[in-house]
Scaffold this motif. Structure first.
Motif, mmCIF file in Angstrom:
data_model
loop_
_atom_site.group_PDB
_atom_site.id
_atom_site.type_symbol
_atom_site.label_atom_id
_atom_site.label_comp_id
_atom_site.label_asym_id
_atom_site.label_seq_id
_atom_site.Cartn_x
_atom_site.Cartn_y
_atom_site.Cartn_z
ATOM 1 N N SER A 65 1.061 -1.124 0.099
ATOM 2 C CA SER A 65 -0.063 -0.019 -0.013
ATOM 3 C C SER A 65 0.861 1.217 0.129
ATOM 4 O O SER A 65 0.356 2.210 -0.267
ATOM 5 C CB SER A 65 -0.953 0.151 1.260
ATOM 6 O OG SER A 65 -0.040 -0.149 2.502
ATOM 7 N N THR A 69 3.300 6.472 -2.918
ATOM 8 C CA THR A 69 3.301 7.415 -1.850
ATOM 9 C C THR A 69 4.855 8.035 -1.781
ATOM 10 O O THR A 69 5.702 7.518 -2.301
ATOM 11 C CB THR A 69 3.010 6.707 -0.360
ATOM 12 O OG1 THR A 69 4.051 5.728 -0.197
ATOM 13 C CG2 THR A 69 1.804 6.227 -0.297
ATOM 14 N N HIS A 99 -3.505 -4.339 8.003
ATOM 15 C CA HIS A 99 -4.605 -4.436 6.973
ATOM 16 C C HIS A 99 -5.980 -3.853 7.583
ATOM 17 O O HIS A 99 -6.599 -3.244 6.862
ATOM 18 C CB HIS A 99 -4.636 -5.931 6.687
ATOM 19 C CG HIS A 99 -5.744 -6.195 5.757
ATOM 20 N ND1 HIS A 99 -7.077 -6.335 5.839
ATOM 21 C CD2 HIS A 99 -5.596 -6.543 4.191
ATOM 22 C CE1 HIS A 99 -7.688 -6.675 4.856
ATOM 23 N NE2 HIS A 99 -6.935 -6.563 3.898
ATOM 24 N N GLU A 102 -5.898 0.041 7.441
ATOM 25 C CA GLU A 102 -5.944 0.373 6.325
ATOM 26 C C GLU A 102 -4.726 1.225 6.077
ATOM 27 O O GLU A 102 -4.901 2.412 5.577
ATOM 28 C CB GLU A 102 -7.209 0.843 5.670
ATOM 29 C CG GLU A 102 -8.292 -0.183 5.760
ATOM 30 C CD GLU A 102 -9.794 0.301 5.045
ATOM 31 O OE1 GLU A 102 -9.840 1.568 5.270
ATOM 32 O OE2 GLU A 102 -10.356 -0.517 4.790
ATOM 33 N N LYS A 104 -1.726 3.475 4.963
ATOM 34 C CA LYS A 104 -0.970 3.666 3.780
ATOM 35 C C LYS A 104 0.207 4.722 3.797
ATOM 36 O O LYS A 104 1.048 5.061 2.846
ATOM 37 C CB LYS A 104 -1.870 4.421 2.589
ATOM 38 C CG LYS A 104 -3.030 3.519 2.499
ATOM 39 C CD LYS A 104 -4.118 4.331 1.213
ATOM 40 C CE LYS A 104 -5.483 3.392 1.230
ATOM 41 N NZ LYS A 104 -5.120 2.047 0.538
#
Length: 368
Positions: A65, A69, A99, A102, A104
């Protein structure tokens, strides 16, 4: 796999400059070259998040994820070091909670490494006894008495958890956060203290306008040392304090690390790291003989130990004379003539000739 994370990095402002593939943690002997390589495509700043992650390869699949970025290269290095120390259970906890939450942002991933151990993950429902005991340990910060461990009904603990608490299904198992909070130990600039390798010396460095300290782990690659100082963001004098000291005792007593030039101190730690146990004892004896007053002078001694004769453990002229006659290899020793040898007289003669000195570490003389 020789890395925890391998990332493909680029500069989104100048895509024509290309990409760099970097393994993390970056080995110390490759760090300076890696930073120079990143600089060649215009990224790798000491403070700014100027690296875009174009691809991630890692056992920790949840880190996918991060793709797309912006990160600071030292953030990736720090995260990889934290993850490299994880056991299988901690890896499950980290991935399942990341997870569930979530995540990131790399800042959150770093902070999660400090608290994910509180969560409970069930990846195999056939091992409820083990799950229940592990759950109790998670609630007690990883500690539990031997008596409690042996008498606990782990299966009952696990069933109470499953029936009474809400779990979240993830690709890594069913996770229960147990009230875990994502504390902000990493503020996005200053990395919390973490001993990845056992260093020779750890210093905190801070500035008047930036009280949050940075940690210097010596010996360190030259580029990492400079980048750490840059993160302090100082406008005036820096303040140093010793947090961890593994220097040989008499080396440490000969000077004040917090008052030394950092480059000299780093170089000294690098030299001492390469010495074995006997060589470190020899260096301590050389320090007592030569009485150096700063890191630079001690480093000169450490780099020229071959110019000193040293017999570890020897404390008296008799012991030195006995060593020279029996063990040095310079004489053919006959044990049948033991009572006729005057070890003390010969030892005194050699000490006077060599201008040597007996120290708590052993006998030492300058022969260069």
């Amino acid at each position: 796999m020789t890395y925890v994370i391998q990332a493909v990095l680029s500069d989104p402002r100048r895509p024509a400059c290309g990409q760099c593939t970097i393994p993390f943690p970056i080995p110390d002997d490759a760090y300076d070259d890696m930073i120079e390589m990143l600089g060649g495509i215009g990224i790798g700043d000491a403070v700014a998040k100027d690296c875009r992650i174009d691809a991630v390869d890692s056992f920790y699949g949840v880190l996918g994820s991060l793709t797309g970025t912006m990160v600071n290269v030292d953030e990736l290095d720090y995260l990889a070091k934290r993850l490299d120390s994880f056991c299988d259970n901690e890896a499950e906890q980290f991935q399942a909670m990341a997870h569930k939450l979530e995540l990131k942002d790399i800042k959150d991933f770093i902070n999660l490494t400090f608290c994910c151990q509180r969560a409970t993950v069930i990846s195999d429902f056939s091992k409820l006894e083990q799950v229940g005991k592990a759950h109790r340990m998670n609630l007690n910060d990883g500690t539990i008495s031997t008596e409690e461990w042996e008498t606990m009904d782990g299966r009952k603990e696990a069933l109470q958890l499953i029936l009474n608490e809400h779990g979240t299904v993830t690709p890594y198992g069913v996770v229960y956060d147990n009230g875990m909070k994502l504390e902000q130990l990493y503020d996005g600039r200053h990395f919390p203290s973490y001993l990845y390798d056992v260093p020779m010396l750890v210093l905190t460095v801070s500035a008047e306008r930036e009280p949050s300290p940075e940690y210097l782990y010596l010996p360190s690659p030259d580029a990492r040392l400079k980048r750490t100082i840059q993160r302090v963001g100082h406008d005036g004098d820096l303040r140093f304090a010793v947090e961890w000291n593994e220097l040989p005792e008499r080396v440490s007593a000969a000077f004040h690390p917090e008052n030394e030039d950092l480059e000299d101190l780093n170089a000294l730690c690098r030299v001492i790291t390469g010495l074995d146990t006997v060589e470190r004892a020899k260096l301590e004896a050389a320090v007592l003989l030569a009485e150096p007053e700063c890191a630079y002078e001690i480093r000169q001694l450490a780099e020229n130990l071959d110019q000193f004769g040293f017999v570890p453990g020897v404390q008296t002229p008799e012991e030195y004379g006995r060593y020279m006659i029996q063990k040095s290899g310079r004489f053919v020793y006959d044990e049948n003539l033991e009572e006729f040898y005057n070890f003390e007289r010969y030892g005194l003669q050699r000490v006077e000739h060599e201008d040597g000195q007996f120290t708590p570490c052993g006998y030492i003389a300058y022969t260069g």
